[in-house]
Design a protein around this motif. Structure first.
Motif, PDB file in Angstrom:
ATOM      1  N   UNK A  10       0.781  -1.230   0.000  1.00 47.65           N
ATOM      2  CA  UNK A  10       0.000   0.000   0.000  1.00 47.65           C
ATOM      3  C   UNK A  10       0.810   1.275   0.000  1.00 47.65           C
ATOM      4  N   UNK A  11       2.131   1.173   0.143  1.00 50.24           N
ATOM      5  CA  UNK A  11       2.973   2.375   0.222  1.00 50.24           C
ATOM      6  C   UNK A  11       4.033   2.388  -0.879  1.00 50.24           C
ATOM      7  N   UNK A  12       4.825   1.332  -0.975  1.00 49.24           N
ATOM      8  CA  UNK A  12       5.883   1.302  -1.998  1.00 49.24           C
ATOM      9  C   UNK A  12       5.721   0.167  -3.001  1.00 49.24           C
ATOM     10  N   UNK A  13       4.747  -0.711  -2.794  1.00 51.89           N
ATOM     11  CA  UNK A  13       4.637  -1.865  -3.693  1.00 51.89           C
ATOM     12  C   UNK A  13       3.663  -1.647  -4.846  1.00 51.89           C
ATOM     13  N   UNK A  14       3.150  -0.434  -5.008  1.00 50.24           N
ATOM     14  CA  UNK A  14       2.194  -0.159  -6.080  1.00 50.24           C
ATOM     15  C   UNK A  14       2.871  -0.342  -7.447  1.00 50.24           C
ATOM     16  N   UNK A  15       2.216  -1.033  -8.367  1.00 50.70           N
ATOM     17  CA  UNK A  15       2.825  -1.283  -9.680  1.00 50.70           C
ATOM     18  C   UNK A  15       3.309  -0.016 -10.372  1.00 50.70           C
ATOM     19  N   UNK A  56       5.006 -10.166  -3.698  1.00 48.39           N
ATOM     20  CA  UNK A  56       6.456 -10.203  -3.930  1.00 48.39           C
ATOM     21  C   UNK A  56       6.752 -10.694  -5.342  1.00 48.39           C
ATOM     22  N   UNK A  57       6.034 -11.718  -5.777  1.00 43.19           N
ATOM     23  CA  UNK A  57       6.237 -12.256  -7.121  1.00 43.19           C
ATOM     24  C   UNK A  57       5.874 -11.224  -8.187  1.00 43.19           C
ATOM     25  N   UNK A  58       4.793 -10.474  -7.953  1.00 44.76           N
ATOM     26  CA  UNK A  58       4.390  -9.443  -8.917  1.00 44.76           C
ATOM     27  C   UNK A  58       5.441  -8.343  -9.013  1.00 44.76           C
ATOM     28  N   UNK A  74      19.178  -8.118 -12.804  1.00 45.47           N
ATOM     29  CA  UNK A  74      18.928  -9.103 -11.754  1.00 45.47           C
ATOM     30  C   UNK A  74      18.057  -8.482 -10.669  1.00 45.47           C
ATOM     31  N   UNK A  75      17.052  -9.212 -10.242  1.00 44.74           N
ATOM     32  CA  UNK A  75      16.191  -8.788  -9.130  1.00 44.74           C
ATOM     33  C   UNK A  75      16.301  -9.853  -8.043  1.00 44.74           C
ATOM     34  N   UNK A  76      16.784  -9.441  -6.888  1.00 46.37           N
ATOM     35  CA  UNK A  76      16.975 -10.384  -5.778  1.00 46.37           C
ATOM     36  C   UNK A  76      16.004 -10.054  -4.650  1.00 46.37           C
ATOM     37  N   UNK A  77      15.332 -11.072  -4.119  1.00 46.39           N
ATOM     38  CA  UNK A  77      14.465 -10.891  -2.969  1.00 46.39           C
ATOM     39  C   UNK A  77      15.247 -11.294  -1.717  1.00 46.39           C
TER      40      UNK A  77
END
Length: 243
Positions: A169-174, A226-228, A239-242
């Motif tokens: 709701x704060x930083x994960x917006x597409x 997280x996957x989205x 590269x995108x690392x979780x």
């Protein structure tokens, strides 16, 4: 002398390989999700002689091997950029990889010398993509300081990683993730972006300081969120690392 909050041996989440992580005291931001709020105040910590820290790093060289080294974090380590120059210079003399974990708000002549001559890697924390969001999360305005810092590092041609905390709701917006990707898509120096899913592990530290933790009602990310985020960012970054 460096004012140090704490030191972590065998760090594995603060740059490549196994690392000696030196957390420095003091930060100009007060991020709502900070999990080390006790590093924010400039007072506190302990003063360490440069050579004392160098000796710690030399003792760890067998564990560093080719990829590891020393990371300075915080707090905001570049508030002590002048003092970091002789520290990193000595590390380079010893053949030890150097890394700065920073929010990018300090870009003075000392910072530029450190970045240009002695910092092998920079890990840059991107807080938010809008001015309003940046101020809400950090308590400060001028998010552009971070992007100016990134542009300076890009112009140097030297390696950089990005870091981003994913808060529902704060930083994960597409739209924010796409905006970040589009801003950095032409950068050549960015090796990867590390996504830190939001957690509440630092709440007890805020309470111990007598400070209000304003994100206590925020929830953690779902696996789908997280996957989205990863799928979106992979359109723009190598590269995108979780974490």
């Amino acid at each position: 002398m460096l004012r140090v909050h704490s030191i972590e041996s065998f760090g594995t989440h603060d740059g490549p390989g196994i690392r000696l992580v030196v957390f420095l005291q003091g930060c100009k931001l007060k991020c709502l999700y900070c999990h080390n709020p006790d590093t924010i105040e400039n007072s506190g910590g302990m003063e360490y002689e440069i050579e004392e820290l160098v000796k710690m790093a030399i003792r760890m060289k067998p564990y560093f091997r080719q990829m590891g080294g020393v990371t300075v974090s915080g707090g905001e380590p570049l508030l002590q950029a002048k003092e970091l120059i002789p520290f990193f210079k000595r590390l380079k003399e010893e053949g030890i990889h150097t890394n700065v974990d920073t929010n990018g708000r300090v870009l003075n002549n000392f910072t530029k010398e450190l970045l240009d001559d002695y910092a092998d890697l920079v890990m840059l924390d991107i807080k938010h993509m809008t001015e309003e969001g940046y101020e809400y999360l950090t308590g400060r305005r001028l998010k552009e300081t971070t992007f100016n810092f990134a542009a300076y590092r890009e112009a140097s041609g030297k390696n950089m990683w990005l870091r981003y905390v994913l808060i529902p709701g704060i930083t994960n917006k597409p739209e924010l993730l796409h905006a970040m990707g589009k801003h950095f898509k032409d950068y050549k120096t960015i090796e990867k972006i590390e996504i830190q899913p939001y957690h509440k592990l630092g709440i007890h530290k805020w309470e111990a300081l007598g400070w209000e933790y304003k994100l206590k009602d925020a929830r953690e990310n779902t696996p789908e969120e997280i996957a989205e985020a990863k799928e979106i960012l992979e359109k723009y970054f190598k590269e995108v690392k979780i974490n």
